[in-house]
Design a protein around this motif. Sequence first.
Motif, PDB file in Angstrom:
ATOM      1  N   ARG A 167       8.928   5.074   5.246  1.00 45.79           N
ATOM      2  CA  ARG A 167      10.072   5.929   4.900  1.00 45.79           C
ATOM      3  C   ARG A 167      11.387   5.157   5.039  1.00 45.79           C
ATOM      4  NH1 ARG A 167      12.974   8.619   8.268  1.00 45.79           N
ATOM      5  NH2 ARG A 167      11.382   8.651   9.898  1.00 45.79           N
ATOM      6  N   ARG A 168      11.487   4.412   6.146  1.00 47.22           N
ATOM      7  CA  ARG A 168      12.729   3.646   6.376  1.00 47.22           C
ATOM      8  C   ARG A 168      12.930   2.588   5.282  1.00 47.22           C
ATOM      9  NH1 ARG A 168      14.762   3.257  11.875  1.00 47.22           N
ATOM     10  NH2 ARG A 168      14.336   5.258  12.850  1.00 47.22           N
ATOM     11  N   LEU A 169      11.849   1.948   4.888  1.00 48.34           N
ATOM     12  CA  LEU A 169      11.964   0.896   3.872  1.00 48.34           C
ATOM     13  C   LEU A 169      12.342   1.498   2.523  1.00 48.34           C
ATOM     14  CD1 LEU A 169      11.588  -2.221   3.498  1.00 48.34           C
ATOM     15  CD2 LEU A 169       9.276  -1.751   2.700  1.00 48.34           C
ATOM     16  N   GLN A 170      11.804   2.675   2.259  1.00 42.92           N
ATOM     17  CA  GLN A 170      12.154   3.368   1.009  1.00 42.92           C
ATOM     18  C   GLN A 170      13.644   3.707   1.011  1.00 42.92           C
ATOM     19  OE1 GLN A 170       9.961   6.996   0.328  1.00 42.92           O
ATOM     20  NE2 GLN A 170      10.278   6.881  -1.897  1.00 42.92           N
ATOM     21  N   GLU A 171      14.126   4.181   2.150  1.00 42.73           N
ATOM     22  CA  GLU A 171      15.563   4.518   2.264  1.00 42.73           C
ATOM     23  C   GLU A 171      16.418   3.247   2.147  1.00 42.73           C
ATOM     24  OE1 GLU A 171      14.748   8.307   5.303  1.00 42.73           O
ATOM     25  OE2 GLU A 171      15.466   6.398   6.087  1.00 42.73           O
ATOM     26  N   TYR A 172      15.925   2.197   2.778  1.00 38.54           N
ATOM     27  CA  TYR A 172      16.636   0.902   2.739  1.00 38.54           C
ATOM     28  C   TYR A 172      16.754   0.407   1.288  1.00 38.54           C
ATOM     29  CZ  TYR A 172      17.132  -4.195   3.525  1.00 38.54           C
ATOM     30  OH  TYR A 172      17.535  -5.504   3.508  1.00 38.54           O
ATOM     31  N   ALA A 173      15.693   0.598   0.517  1.00 44.14           N
ATOM     32  CA  ALA A 173      15.703   0.161  -0.880  1.00 44.14           C
ATOM     33  C   ALA A 173      16.610   1.059  -1.727  1.00 44.14           C
ATOM     34  CB  ALA A 173      14.284   0.170  -1.445  1.00 44.14           C
ATOM     35  N   ALA A 174      16.609   2.342  -1.402  1.00 41.32           N
ATOM     36  CA  ALA A 174      17.362   3.290  -2.238  1.00 41.32           C
ATOM     37  C   ALA A 174      18.872   3.202  -2.028  1.00 41.32           C
ATOM     38  CB  ALA A 174      16.879   4.717  -1.950  1.00 41.32           C
ATOM     39  N   ASP A 175      19.280   2.818  -0.838  1.00 45.57           N
ATOM     40  CA  ASP A 175      20.717   2.781  -0.544  1.00 45.57           C
ATOM     41  C   ASP A 175      21.185   1.327  -0.412  1.00 45.57           C
ATOM     42  OD1 ASP A 175      23.254   2.874   0.464  1.00 45.57           O
ATOM     43  OD2 ASP A 175      22.824   4.366   2.018  1.00 45.57           O
ATOM     44  N   PRO A 176      21.926   0.831  -1.394  1.00 48.52           N
ATOM     45  CA  PRO A 176      22.317  -0.588  -1.387  1.00 48.52           C
ATOM     46  C   PRO A 176      23.167  -0.975  -0.180  1.00 48.52           C
ATOM     47  CG  PRO A 176      22.906   0.459  -3.478  1.00 48.52           C
ATOM     48  CD  PRO A 176      22.445   1.543  -2.573  1.00 48.52           C
ATOM     49  N   GLU A 177      23.766   0.021   0.469  1.00 46.56           N
ATOM     50  CA  GLU A 177      24.637  -0.335   1.597  1.00 46.56           C
ATOM     51  C   GLU A 177      23.921  -0.360   2.947  1.00 46.56           C
ATOM     52  OE1 GLU A 177      28.149   2.031   1.342  1.00 46.56           O
ATOM     53  OE2 GLU A 177      28.619   1.196  -0.631  1.00 46.56           O
ATOM     54  N   LYS A 236       0.825  -1.228   0.000  1.00 46.77           N
ATOM     55  CA  LYS A 236       0.000   0.000   0.000  1.00 46.77           C
ATOM     56  C   LYS A 236       0.854   1.272   0.000  1.00 46.77           C
ATOM     57  CE  LYS A 236      -3.282  -2.041   3.073  1.00 46.77           C
ATOM     58  NZ  LYS A 236      -3.733  -1.869   4.445  1.00 46.77           N
ATOM     59  N   PHE A 237       2.153   1.146   0.275  1.00 47.76           N
ATOM     60  CA  PHE A 237       3.007   2.337   0.302  1.00 47.76           C
ATOM     61  C   PHE A 237       3.011   2.983  -1.085  1.00 47.76           C
ATOM     62  CE2 PHE A 237       5.855   0.128   3.713  1.00 47.76           C
ATOM     63  CZ  PHE A 237       4.871   0.346   4.673  1.00 47.76           C
ATOM     64  N   ARG A 238       2.846   4.280  -1.125  1.00 48.22           N
ATOM     65  CA  ARG A 238       2.686   4.964  -2.420  1.00 48.22           C
ATOM     66  C   ARG A 238       3.913   4.838  -3.308  1.00 48.22           C
ATOM     67  NH1 ARG A 238       0.169  10.804  -1.801  1.00 48.22           N
ATOM     68  NH2 ARG A 238       0.334  10.663  -4.057  1.00 48.22           N
ATOM     69  N   TRP A 239       5.079   4.798  -2.698  1.00 56.37           N
ATOM     70  CA  TRP A 239       6.315   4.743  -3.479  1.00 56.37           C
ATOM     71  C   TRP A 239       6.625   3.328  -3.954  1.00 56.37           C
ATOM     72  CZ3 TRP A 239       9.815   1.287  -1.603  1.00 56.37           C
ATOM     73  CH2 TRP A 239       9.675   0.904  -0.264  1.00 56.37           C
ATOM     74  N   PHE A 240       5.935   2.335  -3.397  1.00 55.35           N
ATOM     75  CA  PHE A 240       6.344   0.942  -3.587  1.00 55.35           C
ATOM     76  C   PHE A 240       5.924   0.400  -4.956  1.00 55.35           C
ATOM     77  CE2 PHE A 240       5.747  -3.669  -3.185  1.00 55.35           C
ATOM     78  CZ  PHE A 240       6.993  -4.040  -2.715  1.00 55.35           C
ATOM     79  N   ASN A 241       6.893  -0.245  -5.587  1.00 59.54           N
ATOM     80  CA  ASN A 241       6.637  -0.937  -6.845  1.00 59.54           C
ATOM     81  C   ASN A 241       7.368  -2.280  -6.748  1.00 59.54           C
ATOM     82  OD1 ASN A 241       7.944  -1.775  -9.529  1.00 59.54           O
ATOM     83  ND2 ASN A 241       6.293  -0.431 -10.209  1.00 59.54           N
ATOM     84  N   LYS A 242       6.649  -3.363  -6.948  1.00 60.14           N
ATOM     85  CA  LYS A 242       7.222  -4.692  -6.699  1.00 60.14           C
ATOM     86  C   LYS A 242       8.523  -4.934  -7.460  1.00 60.14           C
ATOM     87  CE  LYS A 242       3.256  -7.439  -5.318  1.00 60.14           C
ATOM     88  NZ  LYS A 242       2.421  -8.607  -5.576  1.00 60.14           N
ATOM     89  N   ASP A 243       8.512  -4.623  -8.756  1.00 63.12           N
ATOM     90  CA  ASP A 243       9.712  -4.926  -9.559  1.00 63.12           C
ATOM     91  C   ASP A 243      10.869  -3.984  -9.225  1.00 63.12           C
ATOM     92  OD1 ASP A 243       8.463  -7.034 -10.639  1.00 63.12           O
ATOM     93  OD2 ASP A 243       8.278  -6.238 -12.673  1.00 63.12           O
ATOM     94  N   LYS A 244      10.542  -2.717  -8.994  1.00 64.38           N
ATOM     95  CA  LYS A 244      11.619  -1.777  -8.644  1.00 64.38           C
ATOM     96  C   LYS A 244      12.243  -2.169  -7.301  1.00 64.38           C
ATOM     97  CE  LYS A 244      10.259   2.214 -11.333  1.00 64.38           C
ATOM     98  NZ  LYS A 244       9.437   3.406 -11.331  1.00 64.38           N
ATOM     99  N   PHE A 245      11.390  -2.591  -6.378  1.00 62.44           N
ATOM    100  CA  PHE A 245      11.883  -3.009  -5.066  1.00 62.44           C
ATOM    101  C   PHE A 245      12.757  -4.266  -5.218  1.00 62.44           C
ATOM    102  CE2 PHE A 245      11.488  -5.169  -0.935  1.00 62.44           C
ATOM    103  CZ  PHE A 245      11.929  -4.148  -0.104  1.00 62.44           C
TER     104      PHE A 245
END
Lengths: 229, 218
Positions: free
Chosen positions: B140-150, B91-100
């Motif tokens: 927000r944390r999950l979005q950051e976690y996805a955006a930063d590979p480290e 349900k997160f607005r930024w979330f996309n299964k394939d991008k994630f």
Amino acid sequence: MRTPSPRGTAIDARRFQRWINHFGSYRAGIINVTIQSWLDQFDAADRDLAARVLDAIEYYGQTQIQAAYRQALGTFRGWNTDPAQRHGKWCFAAMSGSAGESGDAMLYQFRLANGLDSRAFNNIFVSRSDLFRRTLLPENDPKRLGKDDVVVLLDDFSGTGKQVCDAWNDPETSFGALLEGVGKVYLIVVAASRVARDKIAEKTAITLVPAHELHDGDNVFSTHCVSVS
Amino acid sequence: MFQIHKLRKDWELMPTAIKLELLMRELGERKEKRLAELTGLDEAVVVRCKKLLSYSKKYQDMMLDADHDKRVKADFFIELYPVRNDREVIKFRWFNKDKFTDAMLKKSEQGGLKSVTEFRVVKQYINNAVKAKKVVTISRRLQEYAADPELTADHLNIESAEIAAEAKKLLKSANTLYQQINDIEVEDYYGQEDLWDKLEALAHLIRQKLKALGRRDS
């Protein structure tokens, strides 16, 4: 392998220019700085050898790759761009590389080289998973690939043949089990060693079709290699 | 008729999943139990195959890469599945299964993921945050976690101090109980029906919990 300059040849602007001309079409873009930083990895005493390695590299640019793909497809009996003239069903797939990576790039080059880039040919260029789906279809399904049909796999290079043999026999990929009902399986590569060809012939049902065959003399680790030592 | 016998037990998950998909389509059957009966596969294997089939062909091809070094193990996608399909996360607005999924593959390549089982920790952190009504923060944390590979899973640890303490306590009790049960001489306790009934119930409960967790039977 190309013949390198004699030992002790100056690493000067003219030599750099020859390398730039030779590798210039590489997708990452090769400039003097790229070459210099590669050479700088080596101790001063080893730079002459490193430069001779650069001289000796046989680089296949896009033009040569496309020519290789054209030449390979031209050798297949039963293939025709007109489906009505074709013998059996044909499917082409990349042996390796994920979407957006070199596998797709290879397929694209192959299609361009052979004038198969129009939408009309989309159905014969398939993903690996779809290729395997088609071999597993029920026998009465018209899309099923069977004993009268041909699968053409594409890859860039086969050095030892190990990767191809592993993929054929490894249960994780099961290329061999999944393609065992298909009449003919070809693997087109731009270059392969004779060792790879023999090994693939021995351990798989794949017919390797290399545009260029490499010999012992091309292997810098072989005692038969006299150009770089 | 569909050749069920062609579904070979020596195949790994992705080739099996492809065959299973055709079987499901041919027979119009999607129930795991029935599919397990028809194929002779373990029900848990059928479940895992269905998870793999939920991924697009791009990812299925990654599991079938001829190059062993480029091949992505089926376990990666199976472990990622509960996160990728979490009812709050989707349900997160930024979330996309394939991008994630792409982001997690990148994280795996770049060392932000030590093991694919870390996705269980990710899922636990998401569950804990949701339970603590901190959905906005975990999004927000999950979005950051996805955006930063480290970034590692610890970045998602919002509400876990209490859970971690509970888990530690439970682990201590489990160790004690394990030792006590291990020390039992069966013949000495032969007639202690209440004890055996309780142990049987405990074993059943543990199996249920492990199944819910997605642990395989060993």
